[in-house]
Scaffold this active site. Structure first.
Site, mmCIF file in Angstrom:
data_model
loop_
_atom_site.group_PDB
_atom_site.id
_atom_site.type_symbol
_atom_site.label_atom_id
_atom_site.label_comp_id
_atom_site.label_asym_id
_atom_site.label_seq_id
_atom_site.Cartn_x
_atom_site.Cartn_y
_atom_site.Cartn_z
ATOM 1 C CE1 TYR A 58 -41.472 -117.133 30.544
ATOM 2 C CE2 TYR A 58 -40.370 -116.998 28.414
ATOM 3 C CZ TYR A 58 -40.323 -117.225 29.773
ATOM 4 O OH TYR A 58 -39.136 -117.552 30.362
ATOM 5 C CE LYS A 140 -23.533 -82.132 46.120
ATOM 6 N NZ LYS A 140 -24.779 -82.737 45.679
HETATM 7 S S1 IVH Z 1 -17.054 -84.165 43.276
HETATM 8 C C1 IVH Z 1 -15.972 -88.231 45.917
HETATM 9 N N1 IVH Z 1 -18.083 -82.151 41.983
HETATM 10 O O1 IVH Z 1 -22.575 -84.566 44.095
HETATM 11 C C2 IVH Z 1 -17.101 -87.513 45.295
HETATM 12 N N2 IVH Z 1 -19.558 -83.847 42.712
HETATM 13 O O2 IVH Z 1 -22.713 -85.601 46.993
HETATM 14 C C3 IVH Z 1 -16.604 -86.456 44.363
HETATM 15 N N3 IVH Z 1 -21.881 -83.497 42.101
HETATM 16 O O3 IVH Z 1 -22.079 -87.985 43.706
HETATM 17 C C4 IVH Z 1 -17.707 -85.699 43.808
HETATM 18 N N4 IVH Z 1 -21.587 -81.609 41.028
HETATM 19 O O4 IVH Z 1 -22.969 -86.705 41.719
HETATM 20 C C5 IVH Z 1 -18.328 -83.313 42.596
HETATM 21 N N5 IVH Z 1 -18.825 -80.301 40.808
HETATM 22 C C6 IVH Z 1 -19.078 -81.467 41.408
HETATM 23 C C7 IVH Z 1 -20.385 -82.002 41.487
HETATM 24 C C8 IVH Z 1 -20.575 -83.206 42.159
HETATM 25 C C9 IVH Z 1 -22.470 -82.519 41.404
HETATM 26 C C10 IVH Z 1 -22.585 -84.651 42.706
HETATM 27 C C11 IVH Z 1 -21.988 -85.986 42.381
HETATM 28 C C12 IVH Z 1 -21.702 -86.647 43.688
HETATM 29 C C13 IVH Z 1 -22.544 -85.853 44.631
HETATM 30 C C14 IVH Z 1 -21.857 -85.848 45.979
#
Ligand code: IVH
Length: 713
Positions: A58, A140
């Site tokens: 290249y 979560k």
């Molecule tokens: S609600 C405004 N619900 O956790 C943010 N997040 O620390 C709303 N996550 O970036 C997020 N499970 O990637 C929500 N049941 C759930 C979740 C979830 C995993 C992650 C998501 C977010 C991070 C927040």
């Protein structure tokens, strides 16, 4: 661009003739061929990460092109590769600006934290009690968040979270995930609809993947989350397709209209449309039910085939979610209740003192490697001098290490019975290990107490502080210069290539003139050097908030960066005002800075201190010759109060003061703490006092709460 002459061997695979022997017609034809060939290889290299030829081949093409152009300057084509500085897409994935930011969640670790969260909601909304309000309680998922945009019912884009405002375009990759529907046929499906959720990998799939990786001699992933992230961010979607990624939906971004009043209702809609929802989601109607769900899910955690790291509670009513809005990077209406962090014991071999960009000396424990929660830990923070003394941590001790989520591992304490004989108390250094300057503990002006942090007083003569500043400047949420990692910064600093921030942007020009080229450094080549130059070029336009944050002013994080960018609008305004604030603490510019809501006296003083230092001002000036910061998009251009400055005073009756402030900011207004000639409106409720008088004296428009609300409508 290489300046080396093409060798005979190279020529064999390029044009047959030596450049000197070409006539004009041949040169012109060959330049056309070279432009097409180089563009073709650029596309393979940058967009597909699948080059067909070696770097050397290249480079030879480009060298030949340069050589011909040098002899026939009048034949340089408009599409010549030599003119395309920064044109090749340096980002491996395209960028996507999120129409609704993808923010994160606040954390709590126990019942008390949860009750505080509920209390904050109660106060913000001005409620008597929180009873009667329902919350969804859901696992979560420990994966990575994704936003999926549907238009006309068709999946048209998938993007990662990135810094929350701008992510990476991974559309081709998300299309390979079977859980994610490509089109939704249901009538009533909103258009557009942006679905948000988590991409994850099951534990079983993670095990299998690692076994395959081991067999193939490839690197192993530390945990399912890293495996999921690594698999999604593959430049070749065919690889992503082979990785068993899964998806759970949990929210939404931009959406035309939702016929639902609660989070729970939306979940039912999502299910009906065919999106996967976690089966453990429940509705909790009291703190007790929230805690019960937490305990139930936690106890069933080991039996799940995917990793979860806590429970997320979301206030169910969407109208109240709307009213609560966001604080900094997290919603006020939702919180993550984290499971207890994982712990392990290991031996502390040494304590390193690291010097941060503002001179803070941070002790870092060097540990015998130990696996905590699926990740190998070798370093842990010891926070500061007092913390070491309080825990009496000594070199040689067996210590308890804790790791919670993405937080830096911490040392919880010492296993006393295992202390080796003769272990001595740790003597914290009083001089900076990097520059030898005295390191002192300042008195905090607000509390009058001695700061826990010892700081190097060397300022700009301290190489460690300078290097840290450079690292901060190029980091992900600042200038985000791809390919200029911490190791490169350190090496370039040590070799005198980059010593101050503007040097980054003059690197390429200096390289051209220099006899020792970047491309000739160990580990570098023509292509990687050009790639870095392109990545730097691409950042000459940067958002103003990132620019401010990147300066590394003490106490100025991303949120303050955004606040300042919003308030001052342009780099010129900002700089002019900050110079004035730095020069005179009693002047108007400082008063205005201090008067910005959410900028406390310590932050205002730190900013003014920064700009009172002539060297800093010179660096910022120099930088502004190199880069063009772009104003932030206003929160809401169309709003009648966008760009206006508002002061609230007295008691408000329809909403709490915090709610009023948050709403005004959402609509693009600046909220100030006191009235000045820059104030556009004073919103006065019963009991308003001196601010009302000041408004009258300055001729500022005064509104009742009702008039204010009417204005917003
Ligand atoms: S609600 C405004 N619900 O956790 C943010 N997040 O620390 C709303 N996550 O970036 C997020 N499970 O990637 C929500 N049941 C759930 C979740 C979830 C995993 C992650 C998501 C977010 C991070 C927040």
């Amino acid at each position: 661009m290489s300046k080396t002459k093409t060798s005979k061997k190279d020529r064999a695979s390029l044009g047959a003739k030596s450049v000197d022997a070409l006539d004009e017609a041949e040169a012109s034809a060959e330049l056309a061929r070279l432009a097409a060939a180089i563009a073709h290889h650029d596309a393979l290299y940058y967009r597909k990460d699948e080059p067909e030829i070696s770097d050397a081949e290249y480079d030879a093409l480009r060298a030949r092109n340069d050589e011909i152009e040098a002899r026939f300057p009048h034949l340089v084509r408009d599409d010549s590769p030599s003119l395309k500085i920064g044109a090749a897409p340096v980002e491996t994935f395209g960028k996507v600006t999120h129409r609704v930011p993808m923010l994160s969640l606040g954390n709590v670790f126990d019942e008390e934290g949860l009750r505080d969260f509920l209390d904050r909601i109660k106060r913000f909304l001005g409620l008597e009690t929180i009873e009667g309000l329902a919350f969804t309680a859901e696992p979560k998922i420990d994966g990575l968040s994704i936003t999926l945009r549907y238009e006309n019912g068709k999946l048209i884009q998938g993007a990662t979270r990135g810094d929350g405002y701008e992510g990476e375009n991974v559309t081709a990759n998300v299309r390979t995930i079977p859980d994610i529907p490509h089109s939704i046929k249901s009538r009533g499906f909103p258009d557009p609809f942006e679905l948000r959720g988590e991409i994850y990998m099951s534990r079983a799939a993670f095990q299998r993947l690692n076994e395959e990786q081991a067999k193939a001699g490839e690197r192993l992933f530390a945990n399912p989350r890293n495996a999921a992230a690594g698999s999604l961010r593959q430049l070749d979607p065919a690889i992503t397709a082979k990785r068993p990624l899964r998806f759970f939906a949990y929210g939404w971004g931009e959406v035309a209209r939702l016929s639902a009043e609660t989070q729970w209702d939306v979940y039912q809609l999502l299910r009906a449309w065919g999106f996967p929802l976690n089966p453990l989601i429940r509705l909790a109607r009291s703190v007790e039910e929230m805690l019960e769900t937490y305990r139930d899910i936690e106890s069933g955690r080991v039996g799940l085939d995917y990793d979860i790291d806590g429970i997320v509670y979301k206030l169910d009513r969407l109208d109240l979610q709307q009213r609560l809005g966001f604080v900094s990077r997290s919603p006020r209406y939702a919180i993550a209740h984290k499971f207890p962090a994982e712990k392990a014991t290991t031996v502390l071999r040494d304590i390193d003192i690291q010097v941060g960009r503002t001179g803070a000396l941070t002790p870092v424990a060097k540990l015998d490697p130990v696996t905590v929660g699926g990740v190998v830990v070798q370093n842990a923070t010891l926070h500061n001098e007092d913390e070491i003394a309080r825990k009496d941590v000594r070199i040689g001790d067996t210590v308890i290490v804790q790791r919670a989520g993405d937080v830096i591992p911490q040392i919880l304490g010492v296993v006393q019975v295992k202390r080796p004989k003769g272990a001595k108390r740790f003597a914290f250094p009083e001089v900076c290990p990097a520059c030898g300057s005295h390191a002192s503990r300042e008195i905090n002006p607000t509390t009058g107490k001695v700061d826990a942090v010892r700081r190097c007083t060397g300022g700009l003569i301290c190489p460690a502080q300078r290097v840290e500043r450079l690292k901060h400047f190029v980091s992900r949420n600042a200038f985000d210069i791809e390919g200029l990692g911490e190791k490169h910064i350190k090496a370039f600093y040590d070799d005198g290539l980059i010593q101050s921030l503007p040097d980054i942007f003059t690197l390429q020009a200096r390289d051209k003139r220099s006899s020792s080229k970047l491309a000739e450094r160990e580990g570098w080549g023509e292509t990687s050097a050009q790639r870095l130059f392109d990545a730097i070029e691409a950042r000459r336009n940067v958002r103003l908030d990132r620019f401010i944050y990147a300066l590394g002013i003490r106490h100025v994080g991303e949120t303050t960066g955004r606040l300042l960018a919003r308030n001052y609008g342009s780099a010129e305004n900002f700089l002019k005002a900050m110079r004035a604030a730095g020069a005179d603490r009693d002047g108007e510019a400082f008063a205005e800075l201090d008067n910005i809501e959410q900028i406390g006296p310590a932050v205002a003083a730190a900013i003014a201190d920064f700009f009172a230092e002539p060297h800093n001002v010179a660096v910022v000036d120099e930088l502004l010759h190199e880069v063009k910061p772009e104003p932030l998009e206003a929160v809401d251009h169309a709003s009648p109060i966008s760009g206006k400055t508002v002061v609230f005073t007295g008691t408000l009756e329809k909403m709490t003061r915090s709610e009023a402030k948050a709403k005004a900011e959402r609509l693009g207004a600046k909220v100030a703490g006191s009235v000045s000639k820059h104030t556009d409106y004073v919103v006065a409720g019963p009991g308003a006092g001196s601010k009302l008088k000041n408004a009258a004296a300055l001729g500022v428009k005064v509104l009742t709460e009702e008039e204010w609300l009417k204005l917003l409508d």
